[in-house]
Write an enzyme that holds these catalytic residues in place. Structure first.
Site, PDB file in Angstrom:
ATOM      1  N   ILE A   1      16.792  -7.302   6.285  1.00 18.65           N
ATOM      2  CA  ILE A   1      17.626  -6.369   6.456  1.00 18.65           C
ATOM      3  C   ILE A   1      18.932  -6.306   5.792  1.00 18.65           C
ATOM      4  O   ILE A   1      19.565  -7.327   5.366  1.00 18.65           O
ATOM      5  CB  ILE A   1      18.242  -6.680   7.945  1.00 18.65           C
ATOM      6  CG1 ILE A   1      16.864  -6.531   9.038  1.00 18.65           C
ATOM      7  CG2 ILE A   1      19.231  -5.871   8.690  1.00 18.65           C
ATOM      8  CD1 ILE A   1      17.263  -7.239  10.355  1.00 18.65           C
TER       9      ILE A   1
ATOM     10  N   HIS B   1       8.650   3.219   9.093  1.00 16.17           N
ATOM     11  CA  HIS B   1       8.389   2.216  10.144  1.00 16.17           C
ATOM     12  C   HIS B   1       7.227   2.509  10.954  1.00 16.17           C
ATOM     13  O   HIS B   1       7.137   3.738  11.493  1.00 16.17           O
ATOM     14  CB  HIS B   1       9.731   2.092  10.997  1.00 16.17           C
ATOM     15  CG  HIS B   1       9.705   1.208  12.322  1.00 16.17           C
ATOM     16  ND1 HIS B   1      10.023   0.093  11.856  1.00 16.17           N
ATOM     17  CD2 HIS B   1       9.493   1.366  13.462  1.00 16.17           C
ATOM     18  CE1 HIS B   1      10.032  -0.766  12.853  1.00 16.17           C
ATOM     19  NE2 HIS B   1       9.617  -0.074  13.986  1.00 16.17           N
TER      20      HIS B   1
ATOM     21  N   SER C   1       0.959  -1.256   0.023  1.00 15.27           N
ATOM     22  CA  SER C   1      -0.030  -0.023   0.029  1.00 15.27           C
ATOM     23  C   SER C   1       0.946   1.355  -0.169  1.00 15.27           C
ATOM     24  O   SER C   1       0.471   2.326  -0.761  1.00 15.27           O
ATOM     25  CB  SER C   1      -0.981   0.110   1.107  1.00 15.27           C
ATOM     26  OG  SER C   1      -0.457   0.256   2.484  1.00 15.27           O
ATOM     27  N   ASN C   2       1.922   1.186   0.717  1.00 13.55           N
ATOM     28  CA  ASN C   2       3.086   2.249   0.569  1.00 13.55           C
ATOM     29  C   ASN C   2       3.607   2.366  -0.907  1.00 13.55           C
ATOM     30  O   ASN C   2       3.991   3.690  -1.223  1.00 13.55           O
ATOM     31  CB  ASN C   2       3.881   2.131   1.593  1.00 13.55           C
ATOM     32  CG  ASN C   2       3.632   2.552   3.026  1.00 13.55           C
ATOM     33  OD1 ASN C   2       3.572   4.053   3.202  1.00 13.55           O
ATOM     34  ND2 ASN C   2       3.170   1.785   4.049  1.00 13.55           N
TER      35      ASN C   2
ATOM     36  N   MET D   1      10.742  -6.586   4.443  1.00 15.56           N
ATOM     37  CA  MET D   1      11.164  -7.068   5.679  1.00 15.56           C
ATOM     38  C   MET D   1      12.526  -8.042   5.695  1.00 15.56           C
ATOM     39  O   MET D   1      12.669  -8.795   6.387  1.00 15.56           O
ATOM     40  CB  MET D   1       9.890  -8.208   5.973  1.00 15.56           C
ATOM     41  CG  MET D   1       8.724  -7.445   6.137  1.00 15.56           C
ATOM     42  SD  MET D   1       8.787  -5.847   6.677  1.00 15.56           S
ATOM     43  CE  MET D   1       7.832  -6.320   8.487  1.00 15.56           C
TER      44      MET D   1
HETATM   45  C1  GAR Z   1       3.862  -0.965   6.897  1.00 15.06           C
HETATM   46  O1  GAR Z   1       2.830  -0.444   7.897  1.00 15.06           O
HETATM   47  C2  GAR Z   1       5.419  -0.256   7.221  1.00 15.06           C
HETATM   48  O2  GAR Z   1       5.309   0.860   7.854  1.00 15.06           O
HETATM   49  C3  GAR Z   1       5.946  -1.711   7.606  1.00 15.06           C
HETATM   50  O3  GAR Z   1       5.354  -2.652   7.059  1.00 15.06           O
HETATM   51  C4  GAR Z   1       3.891  -2.041   6.555  1.00 15.06           C
HETATM   52  C5  GAR Z   1       3.814  -2.440   5.043  1.00 15.06           C
HETATM   53  O4  GAR Z   1       2.633  -2.244   4.522  1.00 15.06           O
HETATM   54  N1  GAR Z   1       7.090  -1.752   7.628  1.00 15.06           N
HETATM   55  C6  GAR Z   1       8.095  -2.381   8.594  1.00 15.06           C
HETATM   56  O5  GAR Z   1       7.430  -2.961   9.560  1.00 15.06           O
HETATM   57  C7  GAR Z   1       9.743  -2.293   8.443  1.00 15.06           C
HETATM   58  N2  GAR Z   1      10.114  -2.509   9.639  1.00 15.06           N
HETATM   59  P1  GAR Z   1       2.541  -2.001   2.797  1.00 15.06           P
HETATM   60  O6  GAR Z   1       2.835  -3.231   2.362  1.00 15.06           O
HETATM   61  O7  GAR Z   1       1.023  -1.924   2.573  1.00 15.06           O
HETATM   62  O8  GAR Z   1       2.968  -0.661   2.480  1.00 15.06           O
END
Ligand code: GAR
Length: 194
Positions: A97, A114, A21-22, A95
């Site tokens: 590192i 984050h 979604s990001n 996800m």
């Molecule tokens: C988001 O909430 C992001 O902040 C988090 O994963 C999600 C991804 O959502 N990131 C972490 O936890 C990184 N350590 P998305 O795939 O819908 O963008």
């Protein structure tokens, strides 16, 4: 940080592992008239990442790396970033590192979002931990990536209030909405004076 010369946009790769979604939000942001970035490459460590569908939808190149051997995958990623002339990396729910070596090669050019108010709750299960600790607030952070996990320079943060009945899922959804506002703002903030 990367310098923006003239009207040229910064060639950007977005790294994902899941829903994306990001990623979608950053692509939409990159399509606006006044935007410093263009998304030219989508990188994923997960062939099943739902977000990969946005590659087809928006006609953006995608690359998947199996990550069985991190060193080999990172080598391939670096090669592809170079081939595509990528100048900025936006981690968006990626996800894995990145190694110190990789980060050194892209120093000051990797951003991450984050889902917590860093330096609180680095790593995984942020929402669970915030609720268990009876936090009144949590939120999200956009920061530069350095060699320590979730520890680079903070660009922007958004504080979000927890409700009395908050669950990890409701908090995740609530914070995600703010992430979608914060990430483009942070990018604009970094490149505003260029
Ligand atoms: C988001 O909430 C992001 O902040 C988090 O994963 C999600 C991804 O959502 N990131 C972490 O936890 C990184 N350590 P998305 O795939 O819908 O963008």
């Amino acid at each position: 940080m990367v310098k923006l010369i003239g009207p040229k946009k910064i060639r950007t790769a977005v790294f994902i592992s899941g829903t994306g979604s990001n990623l979608k939000n950053l692509i939409e942001f990159s399509l606006k008239k006044k935007t410093p970035i263009e998304v030219n490459l989508i990188v994923s460590n997960n062939v099943k990442a739902k977000g990969l569908r946005f590659a087809k939808l928006y006609k953006i190149k995608k690359k998947i790396y199996n990550y069985d051997k991190k060193q080999i995958s990172e080598k391939k990623i670096l090669k592809d970033l170079k081939l595509n002339n990528i100048k900025l990396i936006c981690l968006a729910g990626f996800m894995k590192i990145l190694s110190k070596d990789f980060i050194r090669k892209f120093k000051g050019k990797i951003l991450n979002i984050h889902p917590s108010l860093l330096p609180k709750y680095k790593g995984l299960n942020t929402h669970n931990r915030a609720i268990q600790n009876k936090e009144k607030y949590s939120g999200c952070t956009v920061h530069l990536v350095n060699s320590k996990l979730d520890s680079g320079k903070i660009i922007l943060q958004k504080k979000v209030k927890l409700s009395k009945k908050e669950t990890p899922l409701s908090l995740q959804k609530k914070i995600l909405k703010h992430e979608h506002i914060l990430y483009p703002r942070a990018i604009n903030k970094i490149f505003a004076n260029l």
